[in-house]
Design a protein around this motif. Structure first.
Motif, mmCIF file in Angstrom:
data_model
loop_
_atom_site.group_PDB
_atom_site.id
_atom_site.type_symbol
_atom_site.label_atom_id
_atom_site.label_comp_id
_atom_site.label_asym_id
_atom_site.label_seq_id
_atom_site.Cartn_x
_atom_site.Cartn_y
_atom_site.Cartn_z
ATOM 1 N N LEU A 48 0.843 -1.197 0.000
ATOM 2 C CA LEU A 48 0.000 0.000 0.000
ATOM 3 C C LEU A 48 0.875 1.242 0.000
ATOM 4 N N GLU A 49 0.326 2.326 -0.510
ATOM 5 C CA GLU A 49 1.037 3.600 -0.499
ATOM 6 C C GLU A 49 1.226 4.095 0.936
ATOM 7 N N ARG A 50 2.016 5.139 1.076
ATOM 8 C CA ARG A 50 2.319 5.726 2.391
ATOM 9 C C ARG A 50 1.049 6.203 3.097
ATOM 10 N N LEU A 51 1.147 6.327 4.418
ATOM 11 C CA LEU A 51 0.014 6.782 5.238
ATOM 12 C C LEU A 51 -0.510 8.141 4.807
ATOM 13 N N ASP A 52 0.375 9.037 4.393
ATOM 14 C CA ASP A 52 -0.073 10.387 4.059
ATOM 15 C C ASP A 52 -0.897 10.444 2.773
ATOM 16 N N THR A 53 -1.073 9.309 2.082
ATOM 17 C CA THR A 53 -1.928 9.267 0.892
ATOM 18 C C THR A 53 -3.327 8.758 1.219
ATOM 19 N N ALA A 54 -3.548 8.346 2.470
ATOM 20 C CA ALA A 54 -4.829 7.753 2.870
ATOM 21 C C ALA A 54 -5.920 8.807 3.012
ATOM 22 N N THR A 55 -7.148 8.399 2.771
ATOM 23 C CA THR A 55 -8.333 9.206 3.045
ATOM 24 C C THR A 55 -9.306 8.317 3.812
ATOM 25 N N THR A 56 -9.809 8.815 4.924
ATOM 26 C CA THR A 56 -10.774 8.082 5.733
ATOM 27 C C THR A 56 -12.172 8.600 5.421
ATOM 28 N N VAL A 57 -13.114 7.689 5.205
ATOM 29 C CA VAL A 57 -14.503 8.037 4.907
ATOM 30 C C VAL A 57 -15.369 7.541 6.065
ATOM 31 N N ARG A 58 -16.222 8.411 6.560
ATOM 32 C CA ARG A 58 -17.158 8.025 7.618
ATOM 33 C C ARG A 58 -18.438 8.833 7.466
ATOM 34 N N GLU A 59 -19.477 8.370 8.145
ATOM 35 C CA GLU A 59 -20.741 9.101 8.150
ATOM 36 C C GLU A 59 -21.030 9.554 9.568
ATOM 37 N N ARG A 60 -21.373 10.816 9.700
ATOM 38 C CA ARG A 60 -21.747 11.396 10.993
ATOM 39 C C ARG A 60 -23.010 12.230 10.786
ATOM 40 N N ASP A 61 -24.039 11.934 11.566
ATOM 41 C CA ASP A 61 -25.305 12.668 11.490
ATOM 42 C C ASP A 61 -25.844 12.728 10.064
ATOM 43 N N GLY A 62 -25.737 11.593 9.341
ATOM 44 C CA GLY A 62 -26.277 11.522 7.989
ATOM 45 C C GLY A 62 -25.425 12.182 6.923
ATOM 46 N N GLN A 63 -24.276 12.715 7.297
ATOM 47 C CA GLN A 63 -23.389 13.386 6.345
ATOM 48 C C GLN A 63 -22.123 12.565 6.144
ATOM 49 N N THR A 64 -21.734 12.392 4.897
ATOM 50 C CA THR A 64 -20.494 11.694 4.591
ATOM 51 C C THR A 64 -19.331 12.664 4.771
ATOM 52 N N GLN A 65 -18.309 12.203 5.504
ATOM 53 C CA GLN A 65 -17.125 13.028 5.761
ATOM 54 C C GLN A 65 -15.890 12.339 5.207
ATOM 55 N N PHE A 66 -15.015 13.128 4.614
ATOM 56 C CA PHE A 66 -13.742 12.645 4.100
ATOM 57 C C PHE A 66 -12.635 13.355 4.867
ATOM 58 N N THR A 67 -11.701 12.564 5.399
ATOM 59 C CA THR A 67 -10.607 13.127 6.185
ATOM 60 C C THR A 67 -9.291 12.634 5.609
ATOM 61 N N ASP A 68 -8.375 13.563 5.379
ATOM 62 C CA ASP A 68 -7.046 13.154 4.911
ATOM 63 C C ASP A 68 -6.339 12.384 6.004
ATOM 64 N N GLY A 69 -5.661 11.333 5.606
ATOM 65 C CA GLY A 69 -4.877 10.552 6.551
ATOM 66 C C GLY A 69 -5.648 9.377 7.106
ATOM 67 N N PRO A 70 -4.958 8.603 7.942
ATOM 68 C CA PRO A 70 -5.586 7.418 8.535
ATOM 69 C C PRO A 70 -6.616 7.813 9.577
ATOM 70 N N PHE A 71 -7.415 6.832 9.977
ATOM 71 C CA PHE A 71 -8.494 7.056 10.938
ATOM 72 C C PHE A 71 -7.980 7.478 12.302
ATOM 73 N N ALA A 72 -6.883 6.875 12.748
ATOM 74 C CA ALA A 72 -6.405 7.144 14.109
ATOM 75 C C ALA A 72 -4.885 7.075 14.149
ATOM 76 N N GLU A 73 -4.319 7.718 15.153
ATOM 77 C CA GLU A 73 -2.878 7.608 15.390
ATOM 78 C C GLU A 73 -2.588 6.202 15.898
ATOM 79 N N THR A 74 -1.607 5.562 15.323
ATOM 80 C CA THR A 74 -1.263 4.214 15.738
ATOM 81 C C THR A 74 0.242 4.049 15.796
ATOM 82 N N LYS A 75 0.685 2.978 16.427
ATOM 83 C CA LYS A 75 2.110 2.666 16.488
ATOM 84 C C LYS A 75 2.544 1.868 15.269
#
Length: 130
Positions: A48-75
């Motif tokens: 897979l490509e580097r972490l900084d190329t990731a986009t996280t998709v989620r739905e909150r309150d009926g709205q789709t949200q796109f966030t650059d980067g991984p979902f959470a900070e991890t080791k």
């Protein structure tokens, strides 16, 4: 035949490898992949490509949200995968134990792929319909 996903994780704090190290790592992965081909178990896999190329998709309150980067900070971060056809978990674990990532400070998560025709499929179908 059952399928197993080998999820390859690398340490998030690892230094960027030198070109020489990348060549060595690539050679080891090429050789490892060939052993899977020779054993007749390889279905697919890739890095897979580097972490900084990731986009996280989620739905909150009926709205789709796109966030650059991984979902959470991890080791560790998901660096790639292999999908294998293996007769049993022990065989999949044997293949996973020889993955180059294990020798480079990474880890491998081995998970069976859900068999939608197996005994659990009917139970999950009933839960989904409830």
């Amino acid at each position: 035949m059952p399928q197993y996903m080998l999820l390859i994780y690398n340490p998030a704090d690892a230094r960027e490898p030198t070109p020489e190290q990348l060549q060595e790592i690539g050679s080891r992965y090429d050789a490892y992949t060939q052993t899977l081909v020779d054993a007749g178990v390889l279905v697919g896999g890739d890095a897979l490509e580097r972490l900084d190329t990731a986009t996280t998709v989620r739905e909150r309150d009926g709205q789709t949200q796109f966030t650059d980067g991984p979902f959470a900070e991890t080791k560790e971060f998901l660096a790639g995968y292999y999908l294998l056809n293996c007769p049993d978990l022990d065989t999949a674990l044997d293949h996973a134990s020889r993955l180059p990532a294990v020798g480079f400070g990474g880890s491998v998560e081995v998970r069976p792929v859900w068999d939608r025709t197996g005994p659990m499929a009917a139970g999950r179908q009933q839960v989904a319909q409830a």
